[in-house]
Design a protein around this motif. Structure first.
Motif, PDB file in Angstrom:
ATOM      1  N   THR A  91      30.106   3.500  -1.246  1.00  0.00           N
ATOM      2  CA  THR A  91      30.522   3.599  -2.636  1.00  0.00           C
ATOM      3  C   THR A  91      31.888   2.957  -2.849  1.00  0.00           C
ATOM      4  O   THR A  91      32.170   2.354  -3.861  1.00  0.00           O
ATOM      5  N   TYR A  92      32.744   3.112  -1.851  1.00  0.00           N
ATOM      6  CA  TYR A  92      34.051   2.465  -1.931  1.00  0.00           C
ATOM      7  C   TYR A  92      34.415   1.969  -0.533  1.00  0.00           C
ATOM      8  O   TYR A  92      33.843   2.369   0.471  1.00  0.00           O
ATOM      9  N   GLU A  93      35.390   1.057  -0.475  1.00  0.00           N
ATOM     10  CA  GLU A  93      35.763   0.432   0.782  1.00  0.00           C
ATOM     11  C   GLU A  93      36.241   1.479   1.783  1.00  0.00           C
ATOM     12  O   GLU A  93      36.987   2.386   1.453  1.00  0.00           O
ATOM     13  N   ARG A  94      35.766   1.352   3.038  1.00  0.00           N
ATOM     14  CA  ARG A  94      36.158   2.243   4.123  1.00  0.00           C
ATOM     15  C   ARG A  94      35.910   3.705   3.738  1.00  0.00           C
ATOM     16  O   ARG A  94      36.715   4.597   3.997  1.00  0.00           O
ATOM     17  N   GLY A  95      34.755   3.961   3.117  1.00  0.00           N
ATOM     18  CA  GLY A  95      34.461   5.299   2.619  1.00  0.00           C
ATOM     19  C   GLY A  95      34.457   6.361   3.692  1.00  0.00           C
ATOM     20  O   GLY A  95      35.020   7.445   3.511  1.00  0.00           O
TER      21      GLY A  95
ATOM     22  N   HIS B  28      36.003   6.411   6.600  1.00  0.00           N
ATOM     23  CA  HIS B  28      37.368   6.643   7.078  1.00  0.00           C
ATOM     24  C   HIS B  28      38.127   7.545   6.118  1.00  0.00           C
ATOM     25  O   HIS B  28      38.834   8.475   6.545  1.00  0.00           O
ATOM     26  N   ARG B  29      37.987   7.292   4.837  1.00  0.00           N
ATOM     27  CA  ARG B  29      38.736   8.074   3.854  1.00  0.00           C
ATOM     28  C   ARG B  29      38.244   9.512   3.796  1.00  0.00           C
ATOM     29  O   ARG B  29      39.044  10.445   3.638  1.00  0.00           O
ATOM     30  N   LEU B  30      36.949   9.706   3.928  1.00  0.00           N
ATOM     31  CA  LEU B  30      36.426  11.067   3.918  1.00  0.00           C
ATOM     32  C   LEU B  30      36.892  11.842   5.148  1.00  0.00           C
ATOM     33  O   LEU B  30      37.220  13.026   5.065  1.00  0.00           O
TER      34      LEU B  30
ATOM     35  N   LEU C 164      40.633  15.887   7.697  1.00  0.00           N
ATOM     36  CA  LEU C 164      41.767  16.193   8.560  1.00  0.00           C
ATOM     37  C   LEU C 164      42.951  16.708   7.740  1.00  0.00           C
ATOM     38  O   LEU C 164      43.666  17.628   8.167  1.00  0.00           O
ATOM     39  N   LYS C 165      43.138  16.163   6.572  1.00  0.00           N
ATOM     40  CA  LYS C 165      44.250  16.566   5.701  1.00  0.00           C
ATOM     41  C   LYS C 165      44.127  18.018   5.281  1.00  0.00           C
ATOM     42  O   LYS C 165      45.118  18.760   5.264  1.00  0.00           O
ATOM     43  N   HIS C 166      42.915  18.445   4.953  1.00  0.00           N
ATOM     44  CA  HIS C 166      42.727  19.797   4.409  1.00  0.00           C
ATOM     45  C   HIS C 166      42.136  20.775   5.430  1.00  0.00           C
ATOM     46  O   HIS C 166      41.785  21.906   5.068  1.00  0.00           O
ATOM     47  N   GLY C 167      42.038  20.357   6.668  1.00  0.00           N
ATOM     48  CA  GLY C 167      41.583  21.277   7.702  1.00  0.00           C
ATOM     49  C   GLY C 167      40.128  21.663   7.609  1.00  0.00           C
ATOM     50  O   GLY C 167      39.755  22.799   7.946  1.00  0.00           O
ATOM     51  N   VAL C 168      39.270  20.754   7.162  1.00  0.00           N
ATOM     52  CA  VAL C 168      37.834  21.022   7.115  1.00  0.00           C
ATOM     53  C   VAL C 168      37.304  21.003   8.544  1.00  0.00           C
ATOM     54  O   VAL C 168      37.352  19.973   9.217  1.00  0.00           O
TER      55      VAL C 168
ATOM     56  N   THR D  55      29.680   5.723  14.397  1.00  0.00           N
ATOM     57  CA  THR D  55      30.787   4.969  13.820  1.00  0.00           C
ATOM     58  C   THR D  55      32.128   5.557  14.257  1.00  0.00           C
ATOM     59  O   THR D  55      32.213   6.705  14.705  1.00  0.00           O
ATOM     60  N   GLU D  56      33.177   4.766  14.111  1.00  0.00           N
ATOM     61  CA  GLU D  56      34.514   5.196  14.531  1.00  0.00           C
ATOM     62  C   GLU D  56      34.990   6.442  13.790  1.00  0.00           C
ATOM     63  O   GLU D  56      35.573   7.333  14.413  1.00  0.00           O
ATOM     64  N   PRO D  57      34.759   6.566  12.464  1.00  0.00           N
ATOM     65  CA  PRO D  57      35.221   7.790  11.789  1.00  0.00           C
ATOM     66  C   PRO D  57      34.596   9.064  12.354  1.00  0.00           C
ATOM     67  O   PRO D  57      35.268  10.093  12.450  1.00  0.00           O
ATOM     68  N   LEU D  58      33.318   9.018  12.727  1.00  0.00           N
ATOM     69  CA  LEU D  58      32.683  10.193  13.317  1.00  0.00           C
ATOM     70  C   LEU D  58      33.373  10.581  14.621  1.00  0.00           C
ATOM     71  O   LEU D  58      33.645  11.759  14.877  1.00  0.00           O
ATOM     72  N   VAL D  59      33.643   9.581  15.453  1.00  0.00           N
ATOM     73  CA  VAL D  59      34.295   9.837  16.732  1.00  0.00           C
ATOM     74  C   VAL D  59      35.715  10.351  16.517  1.00  0.00           C
ATOM     75  O   VAL D  59      36.179  11.272  17.210  1.00  0.00           O
ATOM     76  N   HIS D  60      36.406   9.793  15.542  1.00  0.00           N
ATOM     77  CA  HIS D  60      37.772  10.237  15.248  1.00  0.00           C
ATOM     78  C   HIS D  60      37.788  11.710  14.851  1.00  0.00           C
ATOM     79  O   HIS D  60      38.598  12.494  15.363  1.00  0.00           O
ATOM     80  N   TYR D  61      36.886  12.081  13.960  1.00  0.00           N
ATOM     81  CA  TYR D  61      36.849  13.477  13.518  1.00  0.00           C
ATOM     82  C   TYR D  61      36.587  14.412  14.698  1.00  0.00           C
ATOM     83  O   TYR D  61      37.261  15.440  14.853  1.00  0.00           O
ATOM     84  N   ARG D  62      35.620  14.051  15.529  1.00  0.00           N
ATOM     85  CA  ARG D  62      35.255  14.917  16.647  1.00  0.00           C
ATOM     86  C   ARG D  62      36.411  15.076  17.630  1.00  0.00           C
ATOM     87  O   ARG D  62      36.783  16.198  18.006  1.00  0.00           O
ATOM     88  N   ILE D  63      36.980  13.971  18.060  1.00  0.00           N
ATOM     89  CA  ILE D  63      37.989  14.030  19.125  1.00  0.00           C
ATOM     90  C   ILE D  63      39.295  14.632  18.622  1.00  0.00           C
ATOM     91  O   ILE D  63      40.007  15.314  19.368  1.00  0.00           O
ATOM     92  N   ALA D  64      39.617  14.418  17.343  1.00  0.00           N
ATOM     93  CA  ALA D  64      40.864  14.967  16.799  1.00  0.00           C
ATOM     94  C   ALA D  64      40.882  16.490  16.828  1.00  0.00           C
ATOM     95  O   ALA D  64      41.946  17.102  16.704  1.00  0.00           O
TER      96      ALA D  64
END
Length: 748
Positions: free
Chosen positions: A383-387, A389-391, A396-400, A412-421
């Motif tokens: 829907t928007y660029e780098r969607g 990543h932004r989600l 991470l910002k709101h502790g979901v 994808t990289e965002p999935l891996v980032h969320y998991r490992i963080a």
């Protein structure tokens, strides 16, 4: 602990209530108006000999006990807990603040009506015999089908069942010198014979918002305090469950310093007969364990379905998930209500601007306590660029702490980032994961990706960017990408049309192989989704080994859903065959088809017509003018030229110049860009809330909604205004558990 006790049916007598009717004239008038007859005259004079009839007895007793409670409360006396015998449980719930007297009277009136209509069964009281001895005798004489419906005291029990069997039991007991007294009732209350009445009462209860008790109420069906969010479910269950009065009294005795006041049907004196005698006998035999009926369904059976690991992992009361539905159909209100009820739900974010997603997240956070169980859906969003990543950054910002991912065919990289963080170590050095991922998949190949550790190349990329620590990168080698995996056999929207019975066993074997291969410390739980719209479907999923179930289609048609009222009106009447398949928006035959609502909508046949044109022709200009006119008038409500200009402007705003040139120089690509606008148009029509737009509405749903409607609409027209998301879930789980119990299927 001082406990207030309320007796049940059988304690009524002519003249009950006495002066109370004159002391509370407004409540007396309210009750008379609601019932359609003079309640005070019935209780004081009983001119037509109706007070003994269930239809009249239950409202009358409830009102007398309510007035008596109000008088007792005016004296400034407080109770630490309340409990009522059968009908008396409604008075106990009134005293605990679960509903007002008018609501209670409406509930009791309906209960009395349904129970008075019961036929084909009888009840009998058995005196001077223990539960174990009675059950043994019945089994020996071939009368094991009878239910022990009331455990009133260690030596007073009530049998319920078919009249012929009750008469046989009475003859057998009398022959052995055991007193057995037939009860003047119309049915086999508190037994499986009342299932039809229970189902109708469950539907009736959906029209009421019932509060959690302010003080403990000991439930007849469980002999334990009512848990949070379970008033309606337990009241319905009470109709078919035995009255566990012995265990209930022993429970409050175990709390220490047990004293009680038993309120009778007359205000001037306490009830020193039935309830008092029961309690005193229980006191003197406190060491004798009370017997429970093996097949009687305590509400905890529904909570025991599925995996304890899954429930404990997410802090849930039920192994039940409401999946994320796009464009906010899985709304903040839906997520909040499910979390309060001890179940898990995910916000639907696909197709929503980032600002709207963040507003929904903040809405959820504003009403739920820290650590509450809820999550957010994540899809491959363009829907928007780098969607993506932004989600993930928003999470991470709101502790979901939980995300549900769907529609991914690669990692994808965002999935891996969320998991490992979310990886960290405890004091003993063990890996702890703060970010949980539930993956919805339709194929073994994709499932294997999610059950594997995060891909090394994405781990290294994140490490190089400084988004994770070296120790987190090391820990990533020892954990799967997802904690929970939901096998979606035939879901709404994009579907491969698979069979749960075929794919789930293979998925189970794959899960075992992956855990052994990577030696994971925690198991990956497997759930089932797609087509879960009836208790039978949920029960079948658990029989296959599902550790949780996930629903989607049926959740759209609830009060808390973000779908429009127009769509809900269509869904509540949808049948099993009101579902059609449409091509996906990419108009490629090798992609999953869409399951959509066909009732009152022409989206599916029109989408298929557009696919035919796309496959047959090479350009927009090749479309014959009469066909083009029909498309512009009936399908799009605007010209194809205008659509083209709009889509090109969107690409221009996103600075996608190379894509614009590709479209303009390739007639087939240009044709697909324009025709695929119909799919966006269909989603907009469904979200417009205007009945006139529904002919082209794209409503993703499955036959699960038809199965749900077929199951629950038989008796009372269960409209969507009465369908609350948590109550729908509890109904499905409770009835699924009952079916498994009645077929003697073992539940751990």
């Amino acid at each position: 602990m001082h406990v207030l006790l309320f007796p049940g049916q059988g304690s009524q007598f002519k003249g009950m209530g006495g002066q109370l009717w004159r002391d509370y004239p407004q409540l007396t008038q309210m009750a008379s108006d609601l019932l359609g007859y003079r309640i005070d005259k019935l209780c004081l004079e009983d001119p037509d000999n109706q007070l003994r009839m269930t239809l009249f007895t239950q409202p009358a007793l409830f009102m007398v006990q309510a007035l008596h409670y109000y008088r007792w409360r005016e004296k400034g006396i407080a109770a630490d807990a309340v409990m009522g015998h059968s009908l008396g449980e409604y008075s106990a719930l009134l005293a605990a603040g679960c509903f007002d007297v008018e609501t209670g009277l409406r509930l009791v009136q309906q209960r009395g009506l349904l129970m008075s209509q019961a036929r084909g069964g009888s009840m009998a009281a058995v005196l001077g015999m223990s539960a174990d001895a009675l059950r043994t005798l019945l089994d020996e004489r071939g009368l094991g089908q009878l239910t022990l419906a009331n455990y009133n005291s260690p030596t007073q029990l009530v049998l319920a069942g078919e009249t012929q069997l009750i008469e046989a039991a009475a003859h057998c007991l009398s022959a052995q010198g055991i007193q057995c007294v037939a009860l003047n009732v119309s049915g086999a209350f508190h037994s499986p014979h009342m299932q039809a009445a229970q189902r109708q009462f469950e539907i009736f209860l959906q029209g009421f918002d019932l509060n959690d008790p302010l003080i403990p109420v000991i439930a007849n069906a469980t002999a334990l305090p009512y848990p949070k969010g379970q008033v309606g479910a337990l009241l319905a269950q009470q109709i078919t469950s035995p009255v566990l009065w012995v265990d209930s009294v022993r429970y409050v005795m175990d709390q220490g310093n047990f004293t009680y006041t038993a309120l009778s049907a007359v205000a001037e004196k306490p009830c020193t007969q039935a309830l008092g005698k029961f309690v005193e006998e229980i006191r003197t035999t406190a060491s004798t364990p009370a017997a429970h009926v093996d097949y009687a369904l305590p509400p905890t059976d529904a909570q025991r379905l599925g995996s304890q690991v899954f429930r404990e992992r997410h802090g849930l009361d039920y192994a039940y998930v409401a999946g994320g539905m796009f464009r906010g159909i899985s709304s903040a209100a839906l997520v909040q209500r499910m979390a309060h009820a001890g179940m898990l739900a995910y916000l639907g974010t696909a197709g929503m601007p980032l600002e709207a997603v963040e507003a929904a997240v903040l809405d959820v956070l504003s009403t739920l306590k820290p650590g509450a169980s809820w999550g957010m859906n994540l899809t491959p969003d363009t829907t928007y660029e780098r969607g993506e990543h932004r989600l993930v950054q928003l999470c991470l910002k709101h502790g979901v702490q939980r995300i549900e991912v769907s529609g991914f065919n690669t990692i994808t990289e965002p999935l891996v980032h969320y998991r490992i963080a979310g990886l960290q170590r405890d004091a003993a050095g063990n890996i702890q994961c703060q970010h949980r991922i539930l993956a919805k998949v339709m194929s073994l190949a994709v499932a294997e990706l999610f059950m594997s550790p995060p891909p090394v190349y994405w781990v290294n990329s994140l490490l190089a960017k400084g988004l994770i620590t070296p120790d987190q990168a090391l820990m990533a080698e020892s954990v799967p990408l997802c904690d929970d995996l939901c096998v979606q056999a035939n879901p709404a929207g994009p579907t491969l049309g698979g069979s749960l019975a075929l794919i789930f066993p293979s998925m189970t074997r794959l899960r075992s192989a992956m855990i052994n291969r990577f030696n994971y410390r925690e198991t990956i739980t497997l759930g089932a989704g797609g087509g879960i719209g009836s208790p039978e479907a949920a029960a079948s999923a658990f029989l296959l080994g599902a550790e949780f179930v996930l629903t989607g289609s049926i959740n759209q048609c609830t009060v808390e859903s973000g779908a429009t009222d127009c769509v809900k009106n269509l869904l509540q009447h949808a049948g099993l065959h009101d579902i059609a398949h449409a091509p996906n928006s990419e108009m490629l035959n090798d992609r999953p088809k869409l399951q959509v609502l066909h009732r009152s909508s022409l989206f599916a046949p029109r989408a298929n017509r557009l696919l035919e044109l796309f496959n047959q022709l090479d350009s927009l200009e090749a479309i014959a003018q009469p066909v083009r006119t029909k498309l512009e008038r009936d399908f799009f409500n605007q010209t194809l030229s205008d659509i083209e200009a709009q889509r090109l402007n969107v690409l221009k705003d996103k600075s996608r110049e190379r894509e614009i040139q590709h479209v303009l120089t390739n007639p087939k690509v240009r044709m697909k860009m324009v025709l695929s606008a119909y799919w966006h148009h269909g989603l907009d029509r469904a979200a417009s809330g205007l009945p006139s737009d529904l002919v082209n509405a794209q409503v993703h749903t499955s036959a699960a909604i038809g199965a749900f409607n077929n199951h629950y609409n038989q008796d009372a027209g269960f409209n969507w205004q009465s369908r609350h998301i948590d109550q729908v879930a509890v109904m499905l789980m409770t009835e699924a558990a009952r079916q498994l119990r009645e077929t003697r299927v073992f539940m751990p």
